[in-house]
Each structure stands twice: as C-alpha cells, then as structure tokens.
Design a protein around this motif. Sequence first.
Motif, PDB file in Angstrom:
ATOM      1  N   VAL A 245       0.840  -1.262   0.098  1.00 37.52           N
ATOM      2  CA  VAL A 245      -0.035   0.024  -0.027  1.00 37.52           C
ATOM      3  C   VAL A 245       0.935   1.253   0.090  1.00 37.52           C
ATOM      4  CG1 VAL A 245      -1.782   1.233   1.235  1.00 37.52           C
ATOM      5  CG2 VAL A 245      -1.717  -1.131   1.228  1.00 37.52           C
ATOM      6  N   SER A 246       2.000   1.324   0.538  1.00 34.71           N
ATOM      7  CA  SER A 246       2.924   2.591   0.701  1.00 34.71           C
ATOM      8  C   SER A 246       3.515   2.695  -0.707  1.00 34.71           C
ATOM      9  CB  SER A 246       3.992   1.953   1.767  1.00 34.71           C
ATOM     10  OG  SER A 246       4.836   1.292   1.278  1.00 34.71           O
ATOM     11  N   ARG A 247       3.454   1.782  -1.551  1.00 35.61           N
ATOM     12  CA  ARG A 247       4.086   2.106  -2.847  1.00 35.61           C
ATOM     13  C   ARG A 247       2.994   2.231  -3.853  1.00 35.61           C
ATOM     14  NH1 ARG A 247       6.594  -2.687  -4.536  1.00 35.61           N
ATOM     15  NH2 ARG A 247       7.249  -1.581  -6.154  1.00 35.61           N
ATOM     16  N   ARG A 248       1.757   1.724  -3.567  1.00 37.41           N
ATOM     17  CA  ARG A 248       0.503   2.044  -4.298  1.00 37.41           C
ATOM     18  C   ARG A 248       0.251   3.472  -4.676  1.00 37.41           C
ATOM     19  NH1 ARG A 248      -4.488  -0.682  -2.017  1.00 37.41           N
ATOM     20  NH2 ARG A 248      -3.315  -2.481  -2.232  1.00 37.41           N
ATOM     21  N   PHE A 249      -0.065   3.758  -5.955  1.00 38.46           N
ATOM     22  CA  PHE A 249      -0.275   5.359  -6.339  1.00 38.46           C
ATOM     23  C   PHE A 249      -1.691   5.573  -5.522  1.00 38.46           C
ATOM     24  CE2 PHE A 249       1.268   6.394 -10.872  1.00 38.46           C
ATOM     25  CZ  PHE A 249       2.494   6.516 -10.301  1.00 38.46           C
ATOM     26  N   SER A 250      -1.702   6.747  -5.211  1.00 39.21           N
ATOM     27  CA  SER A 250      -2.765   7.839  -4.824  1.00 39.21           C
ATOM     28  C   SER A 250      -3.799   8.098  -6.048  1.00 39.21           C
ATOM     29  CB  SER A 250      -2.340   8.948  -4.069  1.00 39.21           C
ATOM     30  OG  SER A 250      -1.875   9.872  -5.004  1.00 39.21           O
ATOM     31  N   ALA A 251      -4.932   8.505  -5.864  1.00 43.47           N
ATOM     32  CA  ALA A 251      -5.683   8.894  -6.954  1.00 43.47           C
ATOM     33  C   ALA A 251      -4.932  10.108  -7.714  1.00 43.47           C
ATOM     34  CB  ALA A 251      -7.040   9.459  -6.477  1.00 43.47           C
TER      35      ALA A 251
ATOM     36  N   LEU B   4      -3.596  10.559 -11.905  1.00 46.45           N
ATOM     37  CA  LEU B   4      -4.013  11.775 -12.567  1.00 46.45           C
ATOM     38  C   LEU B   4      -2.669  12.191 -13.347  1.00 46.45           C
ATOM     39  CD1 LEU B   4      -6.702  13.510 -10.567  1.00 46.45           C
ATOM     40  CD2 LEU B   4      -6.737  12.586 -12.898  1.00 46.45           C
ATOM     41  N   ARG B   5      -1.498  12.194 -12.403  1.00 46.31           N
ATOM     42  CA  ARG B   5      -0.170  12.584 -12.912  1.00 46.31           C
ATOM     43  C   ARG B   5       0.573  11.550 -13.800  1.00 46.31           C
ATOM     44  NH1 ARG B   5       0.087  14.610  -7.549  1.00 46.31           N
ATOM     45  NH2 ARG B   5       1.629  13.028  -7.139  1.00 46.31           N
ATOM     46  N   HIS B   6       0.197  10.395 -14.000  1.00 47.33           N
ATOM     47  CA  HIS B   6       0.807   9.460 -14.691  1.00 47.33           C
ATOM     48  C   HIS B   6       0.837   9.885 -16.165  1.00 47.33           C
ATOM     49  CE1 HIS B   6       1.897   5.591 -16.710  1.00 47.33           C
ATOM     50  NE2 HIS B   6       2.493   5.493 -15.693  1.00 47.33           N
ATOM     51  N   PRO B   7       1.793   9.583 -16.893  1.00 49.12           N
ATOM     52  CA  PRO B   7       2.190  10.029 -18.336  1.00 49.12           C
ATOM     53  C   PRO B   7       0.958   9.525 -19.347  1.00 49.12           C
ATOM     54  CG  PRO B   7       4.178   9.525 -17.388  1.00 49.12           C
ATOM     55  CD  PRO B   7       3.255   9.103 -16.559  1.00 49.12           C
ATOM     56  N   TRP B   8       0.613   8.203 -18.927  1.00 49.62           N
ATOM     57  CA  TRP B   8      -0.354   7.485 -19.830  1.00 49.62           C
ATOM     58  C   TRP B   8      -1.784   8.342 -19.658  1.00 49.62           C
ATOM     59  CZ3 TRP B   8      -5.003   4.517 -18.978  1.00 49.62           C
ATOM     60  CH2 TRP B   8      -5.519   3.711 -20.299  1.00 49.62           C
ATOM     61  N   ILE B   9      -1.777   9.121 -18.525  1.00 49.96           N
ATOM     62  CA  ILE B   9      -3.494   9.804 -18.234  1.00 49.96           C
ATOM     63  C   ILE B   9      -3.242  11.111 -18.796  1.00 49.96           C
ATOM     64  CG2 ILE B   9      -4.859  10.351 -16.598  1.00 49.96           C
ATOM     65  CD1 ILE B   9      -5.401   7.633 -16.839  1.00 49.96           C
ATOM     66  N   VAL B  10      -2.150  11.722 -18.445  1.00 48.86           N
ATOM     67  CA  VAL B  10      -1.885  12.932 -18.847  1.00 48.86           C
ATOM     68  C   VAL B  10      -1.974  13.205 -20.452  1.00 48.86           C
ATOM     69  CG1 VAL B  10      -0.140  14.642 -19.273  1.00 48.86           C
ATOM     70  CG2 VAL B  10      -0.429  13.811 -16.763  1.00 48.86           C
TER      71      VAL B  10
END
Length: 286
Positions: free
Chosen positions: A261-267, A271-277
Amino acid sequence: MSSGGELALRQEYVIGDEIGRGRFGAVRRCYAVDTGEAFAVKSTPKAPLREADALDLALAEQEPKVHLFASAPGPGASPHVVALHAAFEDDSAVHLVIDLCAGGDLFSLVSARGRLLEHEAADLMAQLASALSSCHRRGVAHRDVKPDNLLFDGSGVLKLGDFGSAEWFGDGRPMTGLVGTPYYVAPEVVAGREYGEKVDVWSAGVVLYMMLSGTVPFYGATAAEIFESVLRGNLRFPPRAFASVSPEAKDLMRRMLCKDVSRRFSADQVLRHPWIVNRGGAAAMG
C-alpha cells in the motif's frame, strides 16, 4: 436531510418508473414538483437490512451524510461524482435524490463493445481518478468502485455513484470491514486488516484492466477463490488480451494494483501518470 420519508419525498418530487435495482433497494426516475427537473431517487428499505446485517443497516443510515461530504459543491468538487440533491429518511426507508445518469454504466458499455481503445480507457480513468481524488481530499473512501457504479450522464460524462458502502476517514481513523465486490476489492480488505483510501485505487486499477482486456485480473469460481487470487495479487498480462496494450498502460496498472500500500499510487498520482496526462499517449495516435 429531511424527515418524513416517502410522504415528504412525494410532496417535493413526482416519482416515475424504476430504472435500476441494487442489492437492497431500487432506483426510480423522479421530477421536482417546482421545476420539473429530472432526477433519480434511490430508495433503500430498512427492514431487509435489519434482518441481514447490522453493518449494512449502519451503512445505509450514514450514506446520506457521507454522500453529501463527497459531492457537495465547493473547493475541490469534481464533476465526476454523482451529486446528492436531497435526502429523506424515516424508520422504514432512506430515499436519496441524486443526479439522473441516463447513459447507462461502464459494465454495460464494456459488455456490449468488448475491450476499449487506450485513448477511451485513459479518458474514462482520468474522470474516475478525478472523482476519487476529490472524495479522498474530502475524507471519503467509496469502497465499492466497480464498473456497475460508474455511470454516464446524457452527455457521456462519467460519474461515480452509489455511496452505499462509503466510509468517512477524514479524521485519520483507519477503516475496517469486508466491504466491496470480490473481483474489485483490495487485498488488505480481504486480509481483514485496517486500511485506508487507497483501496479505491486498487479497485480502479481492476476497472482499468477490465476496460483494456474485457476481463478481470483476479478471478475464481467462488467468492472464496476470488479472494485467494486477490490475496496472491499475481498480476499478469496474457498476450492474447494485452498484445496491443502499451507499456505505459501496463506500468500504470502495476502501480495501481500494487500489494504494498505504501508504494501503491494515490488517486492524485494516477492523474499525473504520463499515460493519463497524454490520454493514452502514442497508442491514442496509432
């Protein structure tokens, strides 16, 4: 919140046809008496809940308050959260007047069309991540993110609906309880541990996997087998389903479907991941 239950509801809204049904209640079309504006009303009778499970009753009774936290206008509000417009409650039922989403849901879309193109999936995931980011900033975890609860309005805008399993964590309290839907629930929930809002990101990762492949990453013939698969968390991308899916999309899924969980992305990180951007990046242009 208004008291008076269905009687008070019918003084302010004209109730129309049933348009959906959940585990414990029904959703009907309704119209405001004063303006004629169309909404939906979700009605949850309390009697079956009293007989079923104290947790289900408690969730139904707190749903109006939690949904209002998540959807109220103001700073940080997202257009991708189904808005709560009015609530009526008495001893027999809870009635929630919400946005009418006449465009169906994501489950029906993928069932009808099969896997989505990357730019389509990226656009929908951006909308879902916006909804989750807003909810999480307001201290609300949805806890039942799945395609059936991702609704489309008449313009095709995605909205996160059904806060019947949602919980307030904004004062720093950890959440507990096996809540959610087997295919989409996070491993820390299945394990019976305390957990935080990143359970929603895991579920959204399963949704993304489903949009791009038409199937789910963790499966079994029974709920127990599905839970075992979720706990193992062995994420694979079978070539038959993922041969044309970009490395960037797979990278995002790995970061959302991370058991640690500590390494899992937050929401917000989603949103900031290149594939989403880039809304699917090069795959959207190919």
